[in-house]
Design a protein around this motif. Structure first.
Motif, PDB file in Angstrom:
ATOM      1  N   SER A  45       0.838  -1.184   0.000  1.00 58.17           N
ATOM      2  CA  SER A  45       0.000   0.000   0.000  1.00 58.17           C
ATOM      3  C   SER A  45       0.879   1.242   0.000  1.00 58.17           C
ATOM      4  O   SER A  45       2.052   1.186   0.385  1.00 58.17           O
ATOM      5  CB  SER A  45      -0.891   0.011   1.248  1.00 58.17           C
ATOM      6  OG  SER A  45      -0.088   0.179   2.415  1.00 58.17           O
ATOM      7  N   PRO A  46       0.350   2.393  -0.455  1.00 59.32           N
ATOM      8  CA  PRO A  46       1.120   3.631  -0.398  1.00 59.32           C
ATOM      9  C   PRO A  46       1.636   3.934   1.002  1.00 59.32           C
ATOM     10  O   PRO A  46       2.749   4.450   1.161  1.00 59.32           O
ATOM     11  CB  PRO A  46       0.119   4.692  -0.875  1.00 59.32           C
ATOM     12  CG  PRO A  46      -0.811   3.936  -1.768  1.00 59.32           C
ATOM     13  CD  PRO A  46      -0.944   2.586  -1.129  1.00 59.32           C
ATOM     14  N   ALA A  47       0.851   3.608   2.030  1.00 56.58           N
ATOM     15  CA  ALA A  47       1.292   3.878   3.405  1.00 56.58           C
ATOM     16  C   ALA A  47       2.519   3.033   3.754  1.00 56.58           C
ATOM     17  O   ALA A  47       3.480   3.525   4.371  1.00 56.58           O
ATOM     18  CB  ALA A  47       0.153   3.587   4.376  1.00 56.58           C
ATOM     19  N   SER A  48       2.492   1.763   3.365  1.00 59.04           N
ATOM     20  CA  SER A  48       3.652   0.895   3.637  1.00 59.04           C
ATOM     21  C   SER A  48       4.878   1.378   2.876  1.00 59.04           C
ATOM     22  O   SER A  48       6.000   1.387   3.409  1.00 59.04           O
ATOM     23  CB  SER A  48       3.326  -0.550   3.239  1.00 59.04           C
ATOM     24  OG  SER A  48       2.265  -1.068   4.028  1.00 59.04           O
ATOM     25  N   ILE A  49       4.663   1.813   1.644  1.00 63.32           N
ATOM     26  CA  ILE A  49       5.787   2.308   0.837  1.00 63.32           C
ATOM     27  C   ILE A  49       6.357   3.583   1.444  1.00 63.32           C
ATOM     28  O   ILE A  49       7.573   3.779   1.493  1.00 63.32           O
ATOM     29  CB  ILE A  49       5.333   2.535  -0.623  1.00 63.32           C
ATOM     30  CG1 ILE A  49       4.994   1.186  -1.263  1.00 63.32           C
ATOM     31  CG2 ILE A  49       6.410   3.253  -1.415  1.00 63.32           C
ATOM     32  CD1 ILE A  49       4.403   1.304  -2.646  1.00 63.32           C
ATOM     33  N   ARG A  50       5.464   4.462   1.964  1.00 61.01           N
ATOM     34  CA  ARG A  50       5.943   5.690   2.606  1.00 61.01           C
ATOM     35  C   ARG A  50       6.811   5.357   3.820  1.00 61.01           C
ATOM     36  O   ARG A  50       7.830   6.017   4.063  1.00 61.01           O
ATOM     37  CB  ARG A  50       4.761   6.575   3.019  1.00 61.01           C
ATOM     38  CG  ARG A  50       4.195   7.404   1.894  1.00 61.01           C
ATOM     39  CD  ARG A  50       3.287   8.516   2.421  1.00 61.01           C
ATOM     40  NE  ARG A  50       2.107   7.971   3.118  1.00 61.01           N
ATOM     41  CZ  ARG A  50       0.968   7.645   2.518  1.00 61.01           C
ATOM     42  NH1 ARG A  50       0.850   7.791   1.201  1.00 61.01           N
ATOM     43  NH2 ARG A  50      -0.049   7.179   3.211  1.00 61.01           N
ATOM     44  N   ASN A  51       6.419   4.352   4.578  1.00 57.78           N
ATOM     45  CA  ASN A  51       7.224   3.957   5.743  1.00 57.78           C
ATOM     46  C   ASN A  51       8.605   3.455   5.322  1.00 57.78           C
ATOM     47  O   ASN A  51       9.616   3.793   5.942  1.00 57.78           O
ATOM     48  CB  ASN A  51       6.484   2.868   6.532  1.00 57.78           C
ATOM     49  CG  ASN A  51       5.252   3.396   7.235  1.00 57.78           C
ATOM     50  OD1 ASN A  51       5.169   4.586   7.537  1.00 57.78           O
ATOM     51  ND2 ASN A  51       4.289   2.524   7.491  1.00 57.78           N
TER      52      ASN A  51
END
Length: 347
Positions: A45-51
Motif C-alpha cells: 500500500s502507499p502507506a507501507s511504501i511511505r514507511n
C-alpha cells in the motif's frame, strides 16, 4: 563516500529503493509513494511504501526536496545503486556500429579521439570528454634546486622545450655540490632517452653495480680486512678493520673501488625513485556529484574509462560528463566500449 552494505537492506527496502532510483533516473523528478504503489511488481500500500521510504531517508539513501514532493536518491544512494544493484545494459548493435564508424574513419589519432567524444555525446546526451595520449618526452637536461635540507626541486627539460618539475626527498647529508654532480650525470648519461628508457637503463646499471660491488668487496672481507655494516640511515657501509694499515696497494685500490661503487649505487637509486614518481597510471573512474571536486558544485557525474596502447600501457581516458541522474546502466558500458574501440585502433 561511505555507503551501507546492500546486504543490510531487506528485500522490501531493496525493491522500493530500486524502483525509486530507476524512476528518478528516467524522469529526473522526485518519486511519490503512489507512483511506486501503482507498479505491478510490488504488492504494498502507499502507506507501507511511505514507511519504507522514510526508513531509506533515515539511512541517507533517499531525500525529500520538499515535504510533499516525493523522494529522490542522494549521492550516497546513487553510489549504492551503481555499485551494488544496477544491471548494466550492453550497447545495442546500432550504438556499437555508430561508435565504431565514427572512431574508425581513419586519419590521425587526434581525429579518432575527437570522433569518440562526438559519438559518446550524441548517444548519451552528455558532454563527451577525452584525455589525449601523453607522448613520453625525450629528455635533454636535468637540474636540481635545493629547497631545504631534506627536499629539492627536480627540473626535467625535454628536447621539445617542455619542462616538468618534481619535489623529491633527499637522503641525509646531500650537499648542493652533490646535487650539481647528480644533475650533470643525469644530463650526460640519460639525455636523449624517455623517462621509461632512462628508468630501464638505470635498473640495468644498478644490477651491474651491485654485482661489481659484491665482487670488489668479497676479497677484502675474505682476507679479514673489512666487514659489511649499516649506518643510521640503513645504508650499507664497508668498515675497514684496524689491520688495514698493513694492506698492500692492491687492497687499497679495491677499497677505493668499493667506495666509488657505493656512491654511484646510492645516487642511481635516488634517480631511479625520481623517474618512478614521474610514471603514473590511470584507472576507470565513476564520480557521482561531490565525489569529484571539480564538478561538485554543479552536481554532475563523470564516467571515464582508460584506453591503452598496443603494449598495454594506459595512454589516455575517454568518457562523459552528465547530470547525476544519467542512465548509468546504459552509459557506463557505452563508455567502456568506446575505450575498447580506441585501444584496438592504437594497436
Amino acid at each position: 563516500m561511505a555507503t551501507i552494505p546492500i546486504s543490510e537492506l531487506n528485500d522490501r527496502a531493496r525493491d522500493v529503493f530500486r524502483l525509486v532510483v530507476e524512476n528518478y533516473l528516467g524522469t529526473g523528478m522526485p518519486v511519490a509513494s503512489r507512483t511506486i504503489a501503482r507498479l505491478a511488481t510490488l504488492n504494498l500500500s502507499p502507506a507501507s511504501i511511505r514507511n519504507v521510504m522514510q526508513d531509506l531517508e533515515e539511512l541517507g539513501l533517499l531525500a525529500a526536496p520538499h515535504t510533499s514532493a516525493g523522494r529522490m536518491p542522494t549521492e550516497t544512494g546513487l553510489r549504492l545503486f551503481v555499485d551494488g544493484m544496477m544491471q548494466a545494459a550492453e550497447p545495442s548493435m546500432e550504438e556499437r556500429r555508430a561508435i565504431e564508424a565514427q572512431v574508425g574513419e581513419g586519419g590521425p589519432i587526434e581525429n579518432a579521439l575527437s570522433a569518440a567524444t562526438l559519438a559518446l555525446s550524441g548517444l548519451s546526451a552528455c558532454a563527451g570528454i577525452v584525455m589525449v595520449p601523453k607522448r613520453e618526452p625525450i629528455l635533454r637536461q636535468f637540474s636540481f634546486v635545493a629547497l631545504n635540507e631534506s627536499q629539492a626541486l627536480a627540473i626535467l627539460v625535454a628536447q621539445d622545450g617542455s619542462i616538468e618539475n618534481r619535489v623529491v626527498d633527499l637522503p641525509p647529508g646531500i650537499t648542493p655540490s652533490m646535487l650539481t654532480e647528480a644533475a650533470n650525470y643525469m644530463s650526460h648519461r640519460l639525455g636523449g632517452l624517455t623517462l621509461r628508457q632512462a628508468q630501464n637503463l638505470l635498473g640495468q646499471e644498478l644490477d651491474a653495480d651491485r654485482r661489481a660491488l659484491d665482487s670488489a668487496a668479497r676479497e677484502l672481507i675474505d682476507r679479514g680486512l673489512a666487514i659489511w655494516s649499516k649506518d643510521n640511515a640503513d645504508r650499507p657501509v664497508l668498515i675497514v678493520r684496524g689491520q688495514a694499515n698493513l694492506i698492500d696497494e692492491t687492497a687499497s685500490a679495491d677499497l677505493e673501488r668499493v667506495r666509488q661503487l657505493l656512491d654511484e649505487l646510492e645516487g642511481k637509486q635516488e634517480i631511479s625513485r625520481l623517474l618512478e614518481s614521474a610514471l603514473a597510471g590511470s584507472a576507470t573512474k565513476i564520480f557521482i556529484g561531490s565525489e569529484n571536486k571539480l564538478f561538485s558544485l554543479s552536481g554532475s557525474s563523470v564516467i571515464a574509462a582508460p584506453y591503452r596502447a598496443g603494449d598495454g600501457r594506459v595512454v589516455g581516458v575517454v568518457g562523459v560528463i552528465g547530470p547525476t541522474r544519467l542512465n548509468y546502466a546504459r552509459v557506463i558500458p557505452m563508455v567502456d566500449f568506446t575505450a575498447q574501440t580506441l585501444s584496438r585502433l592504437m594497436r
